[in-house]
Design a protein around this motif. Structure first.
Motif, PDB file in Angstrom:
ATOM      1  N   PHE A  12      28.344  40.810  66.451  1.00 20.44           N
ATOM      2  CA  PHE A  12      27.398  39.699  66.324  1.00 20.44           C
ATOM      3  C   PHE A  12      25.939  40.115  66.501  1.00 20.44           C
ATOM      4  O   PHE A  12      25.037  39.403  66.052  1.00 20.44           O
ATOM      5  N   THR A  13      25.683  41.218  67.210  1.00 24.28           N
ATOM      6  CA  THR A  13      24.306  41.656  67.443  1.00 24.28           C
ATOM      7  C   THR A  13      24.156  43.119  67.056  1.00 24.28           C
ATOM      8  O   THR A  13      25.120  43.896  67.109  1.00 24.28           O
ATOM      9  N   VAL A  14      22.938  43.493  66.692  1.00 27.79           N
ATOM     10  CA  VAL A  14      22.671  44.892  66.356  1.00 27.79           C
ATOM     11  C   VAL A  14      22.840  45.771  67.591  1.00 27.79           C
ATOM     12  O   VAL A  14      23.268  46.917  67.490  1.00 27.79           O
ATOM     13  N   GLU A  15      22.536  45.222  68.747  1.00 30.17           N
ATOM     14  CA  GLU A  15      22.734  45.970  69.992  1.00 30.17           C
ATOM     15  C   GLU A  15      24.210  46.323  70.180  1.00 30.17           C
ATOM     16  O   GLU A  15      24.558  47.455  70.544  1.00 30.17           O
ATOM     17  N   ASP A  16      25.112  45.371  69.901  1.00 32.32           N
ATOM     18  CA  ASP A  16      26.545  45.653  69.996  1.00 32.32           C
ATOM     19  C   ASP A  16      26.974  46.669  68.940  1.00 32.32           C
ATOM     20  O   ASP A  16      27.820  47.536  69.212  1.00 32.32           O
ATOM     21  N   CYS A  17      26.403  46.565  67.744  1.00 26.55           N
ATOM     22  CA  CYS A  17      26.717  47.551  66.696  1.00 26.55           C
ATOM     23  C   CYS A  17      26.325  48.954  67.154  1.00 26.55           C
ATOM     24  O   CYS A  17      27.087  49.920  66.963  1.00 26.55           O
ATOM     25  N   LYS A  18      25.153  49.064  67.748  1.00 29.99           N
ATOM     26  CA  LYS A  18      24.684  50.372  68.213  1.00 29.99           C
ATOM     27  C   LYS A  18      25.622  50.932  69.271  1.00 29.99           C
ATOM     28  O   LYS A  18      25.969  52.128  69.258  1.00 29.99           O
ATOM     29  N   GLU A  19      26.070  50.072  70.189  1.00 29.98           N
ATOM     30  CA  GLU A  19      27.004  50.519  71.227  1.00 29.98           C
ATOM     31  C   GLU A  19      28.302  51.028  70.614  1.00 29.98           C
ATOM     32  O   GLU A  19      28.867  52.044  71.045  1.00 29.98           O
ATOM     33  N   ILE A  20      28.793  50.329  69.602  1.00 29.40           N
ATOM     34  CA  ILE A  20      30.018  50.746  68.927  1.00 29.40           C
ATOM     35  C   ILE A  20      29.827  52.099  68.252  1.00 29.40           C
ATOM     36  O   ILE A  20      30.661  53.001  68.393  1.00 29.40           O
ATOM     37  N   ILE A  49      29.124  53.941  52.007  1.00 21.96           N
ATOM     38  CA  ILE A  49      28.827  52.791  52.878  1.00 21.96           C
ATOM     39  C   ILE A  49      28.461  53.338  54.246  1.00 21.96           C
ATOM     40  O   ILE A  49      29.235  54.076  54.859  1.00 21.96           O
ATOM     41  N   THR A  50      27.274  52.993  54.736  1.00 23.13           N
ATOM     42  CA  THR A  50      26.714  53.651  55.909  1.00 23.13           C
ATOM     43  C   THR A  50      26.505  52.696  57.086  1.00 23.13           C
ATOM     44  O   THR A  50      26.587  51.468  56.930  1.00 23.13           O
ATOM     45  N   ASP A  51      26.177  53.274  58.223  1.00 22.07           N
ATOM     46  CA  ASP A  51      25.867  52.454  59.393  1.00 22.07           C
ATOM     47  C   ASP A  51      24.599  51.637  59.169  1.00 22.07           C
ATOM     48  O   ASP A  51      24.430  50.562  59.748  1.00 22.07           O
ATOM     49  N   THR A  52      23.707  52.107  58.300  1.00 24.14           N
ATOM     50  CA  THR A  52      22.514  51.330  57.957  1.00 24.14           C
ATOM     51  C   THR A  52      22.904  50.046  57.248  1.00 24.14           C
ATOM     52  O   THR A  52      22.359  48.967  57.537  1.00 24.14           O
ATOM     53  N   ASP A  53      23.866  50.134  56.319  1.00 21.26           N
ATOM     54  CA  ASP A  53      24.372  48.932  55.644  1.00 21.26           C
ATOM     55  C   ASP A  53      24.974  47.958  56.650  1.00 21.26           C
ATOM     56  O   ASP A  53      24.734  46.751  56.594  1.00 21.26           O
ATOM     57  N   VAL A  54      25.777  48.495  57.552  1.00 24.44           N
ATOM     58  CA  VAL A  54      26.510  47.665  58.513  1.00 24.44           C
ATOM     59  C   VAL A  54      25.564  46.986  59.495  1.00 24.44           C
ATOM     60  O   VAL A  54      25.667  45.773  59.756  1.00 24.44           O
ATOM     61  N   GLN A  55      24.628  47.745  60.050  1.00 19.14           N
ATOM     62  CA  GLN A  55      23.706  47.165  61.019  1.00 19.14           C
ATOM     63  C   GLN A  55      22.700  46.235  60.342  1.00 19.14           C
ATOM     64  O   GLN A  55      22.273  45.237  60.936  1.00 19.14           O
ATOM     65  N   GLY A  56      22.344  46.539  59.084  1.00 21.23           N
ATOM     66  CA  GLY A  56      21.453  45.641  58.347  1.00 21.23           C
ATOM     67  C   GLY A  56      22.088  44.291  58.100  1.00 21.23           C
ATOM     68  O   GLY A  56      21.413  43.254  58.121  1.00 21.23           O
ATOM     69  N   ALA A  77      11.313  42.147  63.821  1.00 17.89           N
ATOM     70  CA  ALA A  77      10.743  42.850  64.976  1.00 17.89           C
ATOM     71  C   ALA A  77      11.049  42.125  66.283  1.00 17.89           C
ATOM     72  O   ALA A  77      10.946  42.724  67.362  1.00 17.89           O
ATOM     73  N   GLU A  78      11.443  40.841  66.198  1.00 18.86           N
ATOM     74  CA  GLU A  78      11.791  40.088  67.405  1.00 18.86           C
ATOM     75  C   GLU A  78      13.149  40.502  67.956  1.00 18.86           C
ATOM     76  O   GLU A  78      13.489  40.210  69.100  1.00 18.86           O
ATOM     77  N   ILE A  79      13.952  41.131  67.111  1.00 15.00           N
ATOM     78  CA  ILE A  79      15.288  41.557  67.530  1.00 15.00           C
ATOM     79  C   ILE A  79      15.186  43.035  67.891  1.00 15.00           C
ATOM     80  O   ILE A  79      15.082  43.892  67.020  1.00 15.00           O
ATOM     81  N   ILE A  80      15.201  43.302  69.175  1.00 19.40           N
ATOM     82  CA  ILE A  80      14.835  44.621  69.678  1.00 19.40           C
ATOM     83  C   ILE A  80      15.983  45.288  70.402  1.00 19.40           C
ATOM     84  O   ILE A  80      16.739  44.666  71.131  1.00 19.40           O
ATOM     85  N   ILE A  81      16.091  46.605  70.193  1.00 19.53           N
ATOM     86  CA  ILE A  81      17.041  47.422  70.942  1.00 19.53           C
ATOM     87  C   ILE A  81      16.263  48.556  71.578  1.00 19.53           C
ATOM     88  O   ILE A  81      15.516  49.270  70.919  1.00 19.53           O
ATOM     89  N   ASP A  82      16.427  48.740  72.866  1.00 20.31           N
ATOM     90  CA  ASP A  82      15.763  49.836  73.573  1.00 20.31           C
ATOM     91  C   ASP A  82      14.262  49.871  73.289  1.00 20.31           C
ATOM     92  O   ASP A  82      13.658  50.946  73.149  1.00 20.31           O
ATOM     93  N   LYS A  83      13.691  48.673  73.157  1.00 20.81           N
ATOM     94  CA  LYS A  83      12.257  48.516  72.950  1.00 20.81           C
ATOM     95  C   LYS A  83      11.764  49.138  71.645  1.00 20.81           C
ATOM     96  O   LYS A  83      10.575  49.446  71.514  1.00 20.81           O
ATOM     97  N   GLN A  84      12.674  49.318  70.691  1.00 21.58           N
ATOM     98  CA  GLN A  84      12.302  49.839  69.391  1.00 21.58           C
ATOM     99  C   GLN A  84      12.688  48.825  68.324  1.00 21.58           C
ATOM    100  O   GLN A  84      13.626  48.067  68.493  1.00 21.58           O
ATOM    101  N   ARG A  85      11.964  48.856  67.206  1.00 20.71           N
ATOM    102  CA  ARG A  85      12.331  47.988  66.096  1.00 20.71           C
ATOM    103  C   ARG A  85      13.641  48.450  65.507  1.00 20.71           C
ATOM    104  O   ARG A  85      13.908  49.639  65.391  1.00 20.71           O
TER     105      ARG A  85
END
Length: 339
Positions: free
Chosen positions: A98-106, A302-309, A330-338
């Motif tokens: 549901f969130t890009v932060e969760d995608c990054k963790e995965i 098919i890449t992680d960029t596609d999935v997280q986008g 830019a309002e949706i932030i992970i580790d203080k980065q866009r």
């Protein structure tokens, strides 16, 4: 041979993936698990394999090398993380989380455990998309200024004996799905337009509830891209006989795709509307790409960029709907980065 466990038959595409797995000479379905034991047992009987009610017995079994995840979307993160930690390769239905932060963790867990993860984004392998990408890359319509994609069906339109339409009732469960038409069917227009138009700057969405459903069944999002182009994504569960449409407009022409009809009007390709003489060859489907990456380290298209986008647009659209305003990515932030 890669031994596979099927994890849940919750999603409407679960049978399709089981069929694809059975048709793939490198895969063998060994066991079924389902959060709904009754459904899982019935599916296992149909497939002629055992049912296992204890998920950890499946994931800790060294004979199981990979899993196909079709659980409710709200279980994706937990089950995919457990699968990765147990060294299982993972194929899953969209969206990943549901969130890009969760995608990054995965993805961090997947990389740490050196397993292969594939999210099913099948339209990125289709010939019409590859042709559209070719048109953009070759500048046949000049600079892209506008893109529109519509994919809708009548899955929530009531008919005799089915007051909720032909979609399963749980597809309207907000907790399990995280939303309605936009997060599910709208995924296809999202990842297609992301690829074609590039990084997204802002999203303004209207996720409309109708017919008493607790989730959106008729939705539109206006997308602003970093290159200055605009886009519209349309989806819904209330449209009978609605064609798939992908439209690209540029400074020197336009490309219109409606179902199997493709027309290009380009300054560099002659006068008027023309159908392409030949489309690019379709790429291997997501499951085949996944299997190839497991067996011979082939890099998927098919890449992680596609999935997280995909998740990013969903997250921004939900925020836009909730707050009634335009939302910058830019309002949706992970580790203080866009993102």
């Amino acid at each position: 041979m890669v031994n596979v466990a099927l994890l849940s038959k919750w999603h409407v595409h679960a049978d399709d993936y089981a069929h694809q797995a059975n048709q793939n000479k490198h895969l063998e379905i060994k066991v079924v698990w389902d959060e709904n034991a009754e459904r899982g047992k019935e599916w296992a009987r149909k497939l002629g394999v055992p049912f296992e009610q204890d998920l950890m017995k499946v994931l800790s079994n060294p004979e199981i090398e990979a899993v196909i995840v079709d659980t409710p979307t709200n279980l994706h993160k937990e089950i995919i993380l457990l699968s990765a930690k147990n060294k299982k390769h993972i194929f899953t239905e969209k969206v990943l989380a549901f969130t890009v932060e969760d995608c990054k963790e995965i993805y961090e867990e997947v990389q740490k455990n050196k397993v292969k993860l594939m999210v099913s984004l099948p339209r990125l392998t289709e010939d019409y998309y590859l042709y559209a990408q070719q048109v953009v890359n070759e500048g046949l319509i000049g600079k892209l200024t506008y893109i529109r994609c519509r994919l809708a069906h009548n899955g929530a339109v009531p008919f005799e004996g089915n007051p909720n339409g032909w979609l399963p009732k749980h597809f309207f469960n907000k907790e399990e799905c995280g939303g309605g038409a936009f997060i599910d069917l709208g995924a296809h227009p999202i990842y297609l337009t992301n690829r074609l138009a590039g990084p997204v700057k802002a999203v303004t969405a209207r996720l409309q509830k109708q017919f008493g459903y607790e989730v959106d069944v008729n939705s539109v999002a206006i997308i602003e891209y970093e290159n200055g182009a605009l886009g519209t994504i349309e989806t819904g569960f209330l449209s009978g006989r609605s064609p798939f449409q992908l439209e690209l407009y540029g400074t020197e022409g336009a490309l219109l795709i409606e179902d199997n009809k493709i027309r290009l009007n380009s300054k560099s390709a002659g006068e008027g509307w023309n159908a392409p003489e030949r489309l690019p060859d379709a790429l291997p489907m997501p499951m085949e790409q996944w299997v190839n990456s497991i067996i011979d380290e082939t890099v998927p298209t098919i890449t992680d960029t596609d999935v997280q986008g995909l998740t990013l647009i969903n997250q921004a659209a939900l925020l836009s709907q909730d707050r009634g305003r335009r939302v910058e990515t830019a309002e949706i932030i992970i580790d203080k980065q866009r993102v």
